[in-house]
Design an enzyme around this catalytic site. Structure first.
Site, PDB file in Angstrom:
ATOM      1  N   GLU A   1      45.969 -99.895  26.038  1.00  0.00           N
ATOM      2  CA  GLU A   1      46.596 -98.963  26.973  1.00  0.00           C
ATOM      3  C   GLU A   1      47.171 -99.738  28.154  1.00  0.00           C
ATOM      4  OE1 GLU A   1      43.912 -96.374  29.201  1.00  0.00           O
ATOM      5  OE2 GLU A   1      42.254 -97.281  28.117  1.00  0.00           O
TER       6      GLU A   1
ATOM      7  N   CYS B   1      41.206 -95.350  26.058  1.00  0.00           N
ATOM      8  CA  CYS B   1      40.181 -96.284  25.567  1.00  0.00           C
ATOM      9  C   CYS B   1      39.744 -95.976  24.144  1.00  0.00           C
ATOM     10  CB  CYS B   1      38.969 -96.254  26.498  1.00  0.00           C
ATOM     11  SG  CYS B   1      39.394 -96.635  28.193  1.00  0.00           S
TER      12      CYS B   1
ATOM     13  N   HIS C   1      31.053 -96.016  25.211  1.00  0.00           N
ATOM     14  CA  HIS C   1      32.219 -96.536  25.930  1.00  0.00           C
ATOM     15  C   HIS C   1      31.743 -96.926  27.335  1.00  0.00           C
ATOM     16  CE1 HIS C   1      35.920 -97.065  27.937  1.00  0.00           C
ATOM     17  NE2 HIS C   1      35.836 -95.944  28.633  1.00  0.00           N
TER      18      HIS C   1
HETATM   19  N1  COA Z   1      22.926 -98.647  46.664  1.00  0.00           N
HETATM   20  C1  COA Z   1      22.753 -98.207  45.372  1.00  0.00           C
HETATM   21  N2  COA Z   1      23.543 -97.268  44.815  1.00  0.00           N
HETATM   22  C2  COA Z   1      24.583 -96.792  45.541  1.00  0.00           C
HETATM   23  C3  COA Z   1      24.821 -97.206  46.872  1.00  0.00           C
HETATM   24  C4  COA Z   1      23.928 -98.183  47.442  1.00  0.00           C
HETATM   25  N3  COA Z   1      24.091 -98.628  48.694  1.00  0.00           N
HETATM   26  N4  COA Z   1      25.908 -96.551  47.320  1.00  0.00           N
HETATM   27  C5  COA Z   1      26.343 -95.736  46.322  1.00  0.00           C
HETATM   28  N5  COA Z   1      25.538 -95.895  45.241  1.00  0.00           N
HETATM   29  C6  COA Z   1      25.636 -95.232  43.943  1.00  0.00           C
HETATM   30  C7  COA Z   1      26.003 -93.764  44.019  1.00  0.00           C
HETATM   31  O1  COA Z   1      24.855 -92.943  44.265  1.00  0.00           O
HETATM   32  C8  COA Z   1      26.621 -93.535  42.657  1.00  0.00           C
HETATM   33  O2  COA Z   1      25.602 -93.418  41.682  1.00  0.00           O
HETATM   34  P1  COA Z   1      25.319 -91.991  40.979  1.00  0.00           P
HETATM   35  O3  COA Z   1      26.619 -91.574  40.347  1.00  0.00           O
HETATM   36  O4  COA Z   1      24.274 -92.318  39.960  1.00  0.00           O
HETATM   37  O5  COA Z   1      24.889 -91.080  42.058  1.00  0.00           O
HETATM   38  C9  COA Z   1      27.311 -94.866  42.374  1.00  0.00           C
HETATM   39  O6  COA Z   1      26.718 -95.826  43.259  1.00  0.00           O
HETATM   40  C10 COA Z   1      28.811 -94.837  42.632  1.00  0.00           C
HETATM   41  O7  COA Z   1      28.995 -94.322  43.924  1.00  0.00           O
HETATM   42  P2  COA Z   1      30.141 -93.273  44.228  1.00  0.00           P
HETATM   43  O8  COA Z   1      30.064 -92.869  45.640  1.00  0.00           O
HETATM   44  O9  COA Z   1      30.125 -92.185  43.195  1.00  0.00           O
HETATM   45  O10 COA Z   1      31.400 -94.240  43.972  1.00  0.00           O
HETATM   46  P3  COA Z   1      32.929 -93.983  44.157  1.00  0.00           P
HETATM   47  O11 COA Z   1      33.239 -92.664  44.722  1.00  0.00           O
HETATM   48  O12 COA Z   1      33.408 -95.140  44.929  1.00  0.00           O
HETATM   49  O13 COA Z   1      33.524 -94.026  42.669  1.00  0.00           O
HETATM   50  C11 COA Z   1      33.833 -94.190  40.315  1.00  0.00           C
HETATM   51  C12 COA Z   1      32.847 -94.392  41.484  1.00  0.00           C
HETATM   52  C13 COA Z   1      33.176 -94.599  39.014  1.00  0.00           C
HETATM   53  C14 COA Z   1      34.240 -92.718  40.238  1.00  0.00           C
HETATM   54  C15 COA Z   1      35.096 -95.092  40.589  1.00  0.00           C
HETATM   55  O14 COA Z   1      34.712 -96.432  40.559  1.00  0.00           O
HETATM   56  C16 COA Z   1      36.221 -94.873  39.583  1.00  0.00           C
HETATM   57  O15 COA Z   1      37.047 -93.987  39.758  1.00  0.00           O
HETATM   58  N6  COA Z   1      36.293 -95.734  38.513  1.00  0.00           N
HETATM   59  C17 COA Z   1      37.332 -95.622  37.510  1.00  0.00           C
HETATM   60  C18 COA Z   1      37.176 -94.438  36.572  1.00  0.00           C
HETATM   61  C19 COA Z   1      36.016 -94.548  35.641  1.00  0.00           C
HETATM   62  O16 COA Z   1      35.488 -95.606  35.415  1.00  0.00           O
HETATM   63  N7  COA Z   1      35.629 -93.392  35.030  1.00  0.00           N
HETATM   64  C20 COA Z   1      34.500 -93.323  34.119  1.00  0.00           C
HETATM   65  C21 COA Z   1      34.696 -92.434  32.930  1.00  0.00           C
HETATM   66  S1  COA Z   1      35.958 -93.036  31.842  1.00  0.00           S
END
Ligand code: COA
Length: 401
Positions: free
Chosen positions: A80, A112, A234
């Protein structure tokens, strides 16, 4: 019916990475958010002279080590992050690897999940004509944009595998579950180099697609959660697999056992997301790093492609599989990479090839056997690296001068 499955595998990862603790510091984030919250340690970064073609060719070279390439009837390239709207990345690889002209070669896309669509098609091809072999390449660069929430979930890598009626690694079961729904959780319009993502929503849809495809798979197969010793998911980031596994255990009235996924996460933690390759990188990680002899173990596998299409399927590990996988190669590949500073990573990220048709030669970086030598008249020029052991015959479009 005769067994059909995976005969050989090959992996390739770029020679550069960024430690996520460094990225967290640069972005003012708590490093534990990346290492614990997302479950990632290092993020693979391709240099300007690598792309999905070079990574895919390098992975395929490994997968074809003990395979008679005259028997490869079809090459399917899932990506992709393709390099052309029309010409398949498969054709470039076909030439770089010297595959026979009779080997049909094309590209497949569904985020993916494209690699799994290729696998499903390959199984049908081989079942129809058991003397043919299909080479599948899954190769991607996960790009979300600098200083975005997706940035720490980037990565890159390629996985290649040969599907045949002489499987040495995994015999695939016949029952599959599928799920398709038109959603906008992740996409990349033609005019963008990085994905647009609604990250939190993508996690929700991933879990829904898991529930639905698992349902069909269990209805068709009659298997239960307890019938699988290991699970591969995945892997956009490894915490996603932990969440998914807890969910699957819960809807099946059981307890999630982290040991069932632990070995499948090891490579991804050090590579990052590789989109189409990531499920199969997880499979390789399980097969190559598990301390247990997996012979006869059934592995449940979940493939998710945003947009979305998902598939649930399974396979049984074959006797002698350890002779067909190459853990030492991957270990060496991971251990000999070089860490980039954040400035170097951003320079790699921002590097662009000319778009006006002018001639441009890329600066040589550390790569595998194949590299992108440059562009000329809107054509990409690939070459086999002279320094690589047993370098292949010069590629179709070799840069000169
Ligand atoms: N210590 C430990 N954990 C921490 C933390 C800290 N200081 N701060 C945040 N976290 C945890 C959060 O609790 C969360 O875990 P949880 O979901 O189990 O509660 C995790 O870290 C991620 O934090 P979050 O605030 O949700 O991150 P984000 O808003 O920055 O975005 C994604 C995370 C995955 C949504 C982002 O990286 C993304 O868009 N990635 C691309 C898309 C993707 O991978 N999608 C997946 C399906 S295909």
């Amino acid at each position: 019916m005769k067994q059909v499955g995976i005969e050989s595998i090959g992996l390739y990862v770029p020679r550069y990475y960024v430690p996520l603790t460094d990225l967290a510091r640069a972005r003012g984030a708590d490093p534990r958010k990346y290492t614990t919250g997302l479950g990632q340690e290092l993020m693979g970064v391709p240099p300007p002279d690598e792309d999905v073609v070079t990574m895919g060719a390098n992975a395929a070279h490994e997968a074809l080590r003990d395979v008679d390439t005259d028997k490869i009837d079809t090459l399917m390239f899932a990506t992709e992050s393709g390099i052309d709207q029309s010409k398949a990345a498969a054709i470039y690889v076909h030439h770089l690897l010297g595959l026979p002209p009779r080997c049909k070669s094309f590209e497949i896309k569904q985020a993916c999940c494209g690699s799994t669509a290729a696998l499903q098609m390959a199984l049908a091809f081989v079942a129809q004509k058991p003397d043919r072999k299909v080479l599948i390449i899954a190769s991607d660069v996960a790009r979300y944009g600098l200083v975005t929430a997706g940035e720490p979930t980037q990565g890159a890598g390629a996985m290649a595998f040969v599907v045949s009626a002489q499987p040495r690694i995994l015999a695939l079961d016949n029952e599959w579950g599928s799920y398709t729904e038109d959603v906008m959780d992740f996409w990349r319009p033609n005019y963008l180099d990085e994905a647009v993502v609604d990250g939190k929503y993508s996690i929700k849809v991933y879990i829904k697609a898991l529930t639905e495809s698992w349902k069909q798979y269990t209805e068709e197969s009659g298997r239960t959660f307890a019938d699988h010793e290991h699970y591969c998911y995945h892997l956009p980031f490894t915490r996603m697999a932990e969440k998914a596994h807890q969910h699957l255990a819960k809807i099946n009235g059981g307890l999630s056992n982290p040991e069932q996924i632990k070995a499948s996460l090891r490579y991804n933690r050090k590579i990052g997301n590789s989109y189409t390759a990531s499920l199969y990188v997880g499979l390789a990680s399980l097969l190559e790093t598990s301390e247990t002899d997996l012979t006869g173990h059934r592995i449940g596998m979940f493939s998710y492609g945003s947009g979305c299409m998902a598939a649930y399927f399974s396979g049984v590990v074959l006797p002698g599989y350890r002779d067909a996988v190459q853990p030492g190669r991957m270990r060496e590949m991971l251990e000999t990479r070089r860490a980039l500073t954040i400035d170097e990573y951003e320079a790699f990220y921002l590097h662009e090839l000319p778009r006006d048709g002018s001639r441009y030669l890329t600066e040589p970086h550390d790569t595998g056997r194949y590299r992108l030598a440059g562009v000329e008249a809107h054509k990409r020029l690939y070459e086999a690296c002279a320094q690589a052991p047993q370098a292949a015959e010069p590629a179709h479009a070799v840069a000169t001068g």
